[in-house]
Design a protein around this motif. Structure first.
Motif, short mmCIF file in Angstrom:
data_model
loop_
_atom_site.label_atom_id
_atom_site.label_comp_id
_atom_site.label_asym_id
_atom_site.label_seq_id
_atom_site.Cartn_x
_atom_site.Cartn_y
_atom_site.Cartn_z
N VAL A 1 38.61 33.85 43.08
CA VAL A 1 39.03 34.59 41.89
C VAL A 1 38.87 36.09 42.16
O VAL A 1 37.75 36.61 42.20
N SER A 2 39.96 36.77 42.33
CA SER A 2 39.93 38.21 42.60
C SER A 2 39.37 38.97 41.40
O SER A 2 39.74 38.71 40.24
N GLY B 1 40.46 42.85 36.06
CA GLY B 1 41.80 42.69 36.57
C GLY B 1 42.57 44.00 36.57
O GLY B 1 42.02 45.06 36.28
N GLN B 2 43.83 43.88 36.88
CA GLN B 2 44.69 45.06 36.88
C GLN B 2 45.50 45.16 35.59
O GLN B 2 45.87 46.26 35.17
N ASP B 3 45.78 44.01 34.99
CA ASP B 3 46.54 43.99 33.76
C ASP B 3 46.29 42.64 33.08
O ASP B 3 45.49 41.82 33.55
N GLU B 4 46.95 42.41 31.96
CA GLU B 4 46.74 41.17 31.21
C GLU B 4 47.13 39.93 32.01
O GLU B 4 46.47 38.89 31.95
N SER C 1 40.12 43.22 31.35
CA SER C 1 38.79 42.74 31.73
C SER C 1 38.29 41.74 30.70
O SER C 1 38.65 41.78 29.52
N ILE C 2 37.45 40.83 31.19
CA ILE C 2 36.93 39.77 30.34
C ILE C 2 35.54 39.38 30.83
O ILE C 2 35.24 39.48 32.02
N GLU C 3 34.68 39.00 29.91
CA GLU C 3 33.34 38.49 30.26
C GLU C 3 33.25 37.05 29.78
O GLU C 3 33.72 36.72 28.68
#
Length: 277
Positions: free
Chosen positions: A21-22, A69-72, A120-122
């Motif tokens: 997962v990048s 990430g870079q985008d959604e 981004s997500i946590e």
């Protein structure tokens, strides 16, 4: 954060989650405290309880990680990969950089995502540790004081004399667990023996009092394996030729002796994991 990682061990491979997962960042992992299960009984008209055996229920391991990430779209792809990685048709082991010498047998987690922004997500992943205990990452077959797979603070002591293969009738086995290693609680304990005994022999753990006896003649070219509670001679079950007992290992050092007339020990090997509460 490059030194922080989380990995899974399935029946046939090890998965490095960061490589899959990048942008994933392992934040932390925290196990809950042990859950004791008692089997006490109360009797009408009698004070107190009759104490029964104590066991331990599964406990939770809460793991937090984030994805930058870079985008959604990249976040959607990362979540898709995480669903695939963590949800499997069989239980698997999880281990991580906070405690790199310890593994947990877990089932598929409950995952709660929290969106930070569009890229981004946590996530919190709540795993159930099915065994009720954690284990050393490696077995004693791979024991080494110089290995990164064995941790001080998790049963490792600076004793260069610790070994798990012996060729004498009297020897010591060190158990770095925080519990007795016993097959009754599904702890792995495999004892492989090549012994010359014209009248049979007894393997005696003088520390615990356990005695395993093989009653018939055996040669050192034969291989006798006590796998938990099941004995095998040359891969054939041989319980009928034994005293139907098994061996346990107390915490710390266990003093062993091989008993019997004319007994010669070619090799005895102990294979097990340290177990932790």
């Amino acid at each position: 954060m490059d030194d922080r990682w989380i990995k899974l061990m399935t029946s046939n491979k090890v998965i490095d989650v960061q490589e899959e997962v990048s942008g994933l960042i392992f934040l932390d992992a925290k196990p809950s405290y042990p859950v004791t299960v008692t089997n006490n009984k109360t009797i009408n008209g009698v004070d107190g309880e009759l104490t029964g055996a104590i066991s331990f229920a599964p406990f939770n391991l809460l793991v937090r990680f984030g994805v930058d990430g870079q985008d959604e779209a990249s976040i959607d792809i990362a979540e898709q990969k995480l669903r695939h990685i963590f949800n499997r048709r069989e239980n698997y082991y999880l281990f991580h950089s906070q405690m790199p010498g310890v593994k947990y047998l877990v089932e598929n987690p409950e995952i709660s995502p929290e969106i930070k922004d569009f890229s981004s997500i946590e996530l919190e992943a709540n795993f159930s540790v099915k065994t009720g205990y954690s284990e050393s990452l490696m077995t004693t077959d791979n024991f080494s004081l110089n290995s990164d797979y064995w941790q001080f603070g998790n049963g490792l002591v600076t004793d260069p004399n610790i070994k798990y293969v012996h060729t004498k009738r009297n020897f010591q086995i060190y158990n770095g667990s925080t519990d007795t290693v016993t097959p009754i609680h599904r702890h792995q304990l495999i004892i492989t023996m090549n012994i010359n005994a014209p009248n049979g022999f007894t393997l005696h753990n003088k520390t615990t009092g356990d005695k395993f006896t093989y009653k018939k003649k055996i040669r050192d070219t034969d291989t006798l394996v006590l796998n938990g509670v099941y004995p095998f001679k040359n891969k054939q079950h041989c319980g009928i030729d034994t005293n139907h007992e098994y061996i346990t290992l107390a915490e710390g050092y266990n003093d062993f002796e091989v008993l019997g007339d004319g007994v010669e020990v070619k090799e005895i090997k102990f294979t097990f994991n340290f177990v932790y509460r």
